[in-house]
Design an enzyme around this catalytic site. Sequence first.
Site, PDB file in Angstrom:
ATOM      1  N   GLY A 151       0.818  -1.335  -0.128  1.00 40.66           N
ATOM      2  CA  GLY A 151      -0.059   0.068  -0.048  1.00 40.66           C
ATOM      3  C   GLY A 151       0.824   1.137  -0.133  1.00 40.66           C
ATOM      4  O   GLY A 151       0.257   2.381  -0.487  1.00 40.66           O
ATOM      5  N   ASP A 209      -3.202   5.726   7.783  1.00 46.84           N
ATOM      6  CA  ASP A 209      -2.400   4.430   7.593  1.00 46.84           C
ATOM      7  C   ASP A 209      -2.936   3.280   8.493  1.00 46.84           C
ATOM      8  O   ASP A 209      -2.448   2.418   8.872  1.00 46.84           O
ATOM      9  CB  ASP A 209      -0.902   4.767   8.033  1.00 46.84           C
TER      10      ASP A 209
END
Lengths: 186, 573
Positions: free
Chosen positions: B196, B305
Amino acid sequence: MILTALATGACLASSRSSVAEEDLLGSNERPQKADVLVFAEGDRAGEVIKPQDLKAGGPPVRAWPKDPKTSVVRKGSRLNEVLVVKLDPAELDEETRSRAAGGVVAYSVICVHTGCPITAWVKAASGDKDVFKCVCHNSEFDPRQSGQVVFGPAPRRLPALPLVAEDGPLTVAAAFVGKVGAQQGR
Amino acid sequence: MALKQWLLSGLLASTCLVSIAAAGPIENYSPVTAERLKNPEPGNWMHYRRTYDGQGYSPLDQINTSNVKSLTPVWTFSTGVVEGHEAPPIINNGVMFVATPMGQVIALNAKTGDEYWRYKRQLPEDLFQLHPTNRGVGLWEDKLYLATTDDHLVALDAKTGKVVWDTKVQDYKKGQYLTLMPLVVDGKVIVGGSGGEFGVRGYIVAYDANTGKELWRTFTIPGEGEPGNETWKGDDWKTGGAPAWMTGTYDVDTRTIYWGTGNAAPWPGETHPGDNLYSTSVLALDPDSGKMKSYFQYHQNDSWDWDEVDAPMLIDLQRDGRSIKSLIHPGRNAIFWVLERKPEGIKYVAGWPFVYTDVWKGIEPSGKPIVDPVHKPGIGKRVEFCPSLWGGKDWPSAAYSQKTGLVYVPANENFCGGFTGEKVPLVAGQLWLGTKPEDIGLTPRPGATHFGELQAWDPATGKKAWSHNFPKSHLFGSVTATAGDLILVGGTNDRMFRAFHAKTGELLWEQKTNSGIMGMPIAYEVDGTQYIAVQSGWGVDAQRIQDALVGKVPGLENNVPQGGVVWVFAVKK
Ligand code: FES
């Protein structure tokens, strides 16, 4: 076991020759003597770097070696990218000074831990000097002391790229000192 | 490169995959069938969390609360590898398979620790391993499946360690990599991609276990024209993250796999306006076709995150006077989620914070958390939020005990963090966080008395049964529960491996190991003796948090040595 060793040997030899075949332009080849350095990013990306382009005391800039004869920038492999930083020559240890152009030193940008690019120039975890920091797992390297590890999990020093500068651009004086790239961990 | 050359170098590369036989091959290997995977024998550990439901529970009780104080190492095995050893040892009738960072698999005699064979992947020199780890091997018939950080899926012969097939999943040079243990369902090997932080488009992909042929690939971000694509602006969906880098769970009855997805990329939500489906979600998929049946998004427009990659546990619950086929997920976003597997899809049942958070002001009846904008990172401003970037619980898994009915969570309390968001162009293969990595902060809350917290929650009532606090360490290791009423966990920087009483939280036993433990403890049985095994080997995010805390927490242990060792324990008779 012997068979395995033979197979490994064959594998190394053949991958070397396949690299040479595919890499006719030299963009994959490691930096070589007489290469110049060019900015890897920013407004001046691609321009040749001269010592006066750098600010004393850092921060470092990211650079690619370029073959001045063919004008090929060696950005075919991430293992060729370097960090260039201008420091006070008096701060450099003898070995580092022997590889510096004035106070300018260059090191592989690839962290020897697990291969992240080194991106930060920050105060060392201990002491008040700025050092290279790989933020992936916090390894720190001192560019004044041959790229020595001063913090974190990196297992060995950062490979230096010896430079010279004779009234002109920064020029590579010799191949990387040491193996570029990550440890394999075993 | 010319096609012929390309084929040639592909062929040569495959000769670089070296298996080294020590005492092997393995005689009398027990082939793994669909039936055995659905109902694993109590003495075996053949899935990531032992069973498809992801509970991390062993029915073995020979080692229990009354004799655990006599737990003693019976053998150890040094892997010779540094970095974070996160995999559970996988057990099939007396054979142990250990996966390590750098793409190794070691086959051992589970009773004696003798080595049968070792597979060492030769990783490319220019590989960039942000998370140098591996979470284990999947089993099917007489083969093993290893997902590698250079983005290949490799099938090995379980008896010899020889490569049967090797399939490239994606291109590691673009920041694609694999860190999970493959999920094997009825002859399909299913994996999901990590990465990611590199601006990838996440996916889950299935391969034929015998041939390595790709059967289906489902992107975790819908493409143009697909439902959900409208939750992204412009082309953001192409690089929006939502990776799927942990093993999914599987509902055998309804033939549904559940998979957790990661955060949207890059971090600040302003850079990718919209809800960003299906990031930070759980997806319900058909294992035969990869078709999406349903989903639930834990939080929208992630900016912290907080990936939610640890797949939910499937637990049958009695709650509010009715039976619920639940999905339980203590989230990185600090919310303990109770969801329900309904025929019409995944439904929200309840949620509550299990550690301190200042980001959420509540949860809507639909299950959508209400964000406090003051604590949502944006562009050009420094924003602080609690818990930290690593969340209330990161990827290490919680466990569920079928005996106590409690869920055991490796939580981190009292950490906050922050960063300044910035717009950065994406360069393929380079980190793309939306902030300067050196700008990421981790701060203990003022007055914090502890950090790591092993918690026991009753998912039926939302009540905390007990917790054990660690004053000088975070807790970064998966938890395992056993029918002997033991809760096993490492995860602290003092290198300890511990056993707690499942009902009371009393610390019953501890043993110092060579390094810190990020690995998943397991229980198994050979020839009537029960063993407990775990890999000790500190690194990756456990190390990152440790390094970020040095100087901030007085008395913090600041040197946890690296190096992997498999530890196996039994009760001294
Ligand atoms: S890759 Fe640089 S510290 Fe790990």
